[in-house]
Scaffold this active site. Sequence first.
Site, PDB file in Angstrom:
ATOM      1  N   LYS A 168       0.808  -1.223   0.000  1.00 24.62           N
ATOM      2  CA  LYS A 168       0.000   0.000   0.000  1.00 24.62           C
ATOM      3  C   LYS A 168       0.841   1.272   0.000  1.00 24.62           C
ATOM      4  O   LYS A 168       0.398   2.306  -0.496  1.00 24.62           O
ATOM      5  CB  LYS A 168      -0.967  -0.005   1.187  1.00 24.62           C
ATOM      6  CG  LYS A 168      -2.044  -1.079   1.083  1.00 24.62           C
ATOM      7  CD  LYS A 168      -3.036  -0.989   2.230  1.00 24.62           C
ATOM      8  CE  LYS A 168      -4.107  -2.052   2.119  1.00 24.62           C
ATOM      9  NZ  LYS A 168      -5.129  -1.922   3.190  1.00 24.62           N
ATOM     10  N   ASP A 214     -10.348   2.133   1.632  1.00 25.10           N
ATOM     11  CA  ASP A 214     -10.558   1.591   2.975  1.00 25.10           C
ATOM     12  C   ASP A 214     -11.269   2.600   3.869  1.00 25.10           C
ATOM     13  O   ASP A 214     -12.155   2.243   4.646  1.00 25.10           O
ATOM     14  CB  ASP A 214      -9.219   1.212   3.621  1.00 25.10           C
ATOM     15  CG  ASP A 214      -8.613  -0.057   3.039  1.00 25.10           C
ATOM     16  OD1 ASP A 214      -9.391  -0.921   2.591  1.00 25.10           O
ATOM     17  OD2 ASP A 214      -7.378  -0.181   3.040  1.00 25.10           O
TER      18      ASP A 214
END
Length: 275
Positions: A68, A105
């Site tokens: 990420k 997210d």
Amino acid sequence: MSAVRRAAVLGSPIAHSLSPVLHRAAYEELGLSGWTYDRFDIDEAALPGFVAELGPDWAGLSLTMPLKRAVIPLLDEISDTAASVEAVNTVVFGDDGRVRGDNTDIPGMLAALHERGVEHVERASVLGAGATASSALAALARICTGEVTAYVRSAARAEEMRGWGERLGVTVRTASWEDAAEGLDAPLVIATTPAGSTDALAAAVPERPGTLFDVLYEPWPTTLATAWATHGGGVVGGLDLLVHQAVLQVEQMTGSAPAPLAAMRKAGEAALAAR
């Protein structure tokens, strides 16, 4: 719509990922017969080479740990949401040739909470201090009007969480993990720790609990989530988060909105039940 387009989830390890199940269910529901979604076990060292070799048939990537942050230098631009936590979980290859990164997210967490009626809270507790905890703080920055207490295992983690709080505009107080039971009386408790970490807290669930957001989806329900529900508290699970963030990924990668939330959740539930 039968144009051949590709997407995939990358990470290491990746065999456990439910993302292919969710995205393929969306493609089927949306009638995207030419779309495929795969998984690749890719670590940080292999990521630049993998991305460089992708052809024009690629629409997007989902990223999990440990990629990420590693992907950011490979992108042309990232969204403000992704920049706020220095984490990208969604890559979209634009028709203009630009490669864009986003973080679904955080809005996925908010959508999962909103679905269960949690719009605003006066205070909250966060259990843990990893990457998911920083995303939790970013979500809380939008719905929590008061203090967030983070229960952590080390002074270094405590300092890190306070730093994220300052960056995200959240008032963060840190406390020792040994005192985590005290945080269960908050209107919203977000558990971001690995499987088994919160089991011992189940005996400390208050008589009238608020809402627990446990980001795990396997094993499910967790011991803490079971105790929470037994006491009548609201429970949001990891599959809720996974589905809502995947909905946003599908919409960005395919350009088709809204993505089929119900079909994707049903596919995820079936896949977990079969494990």
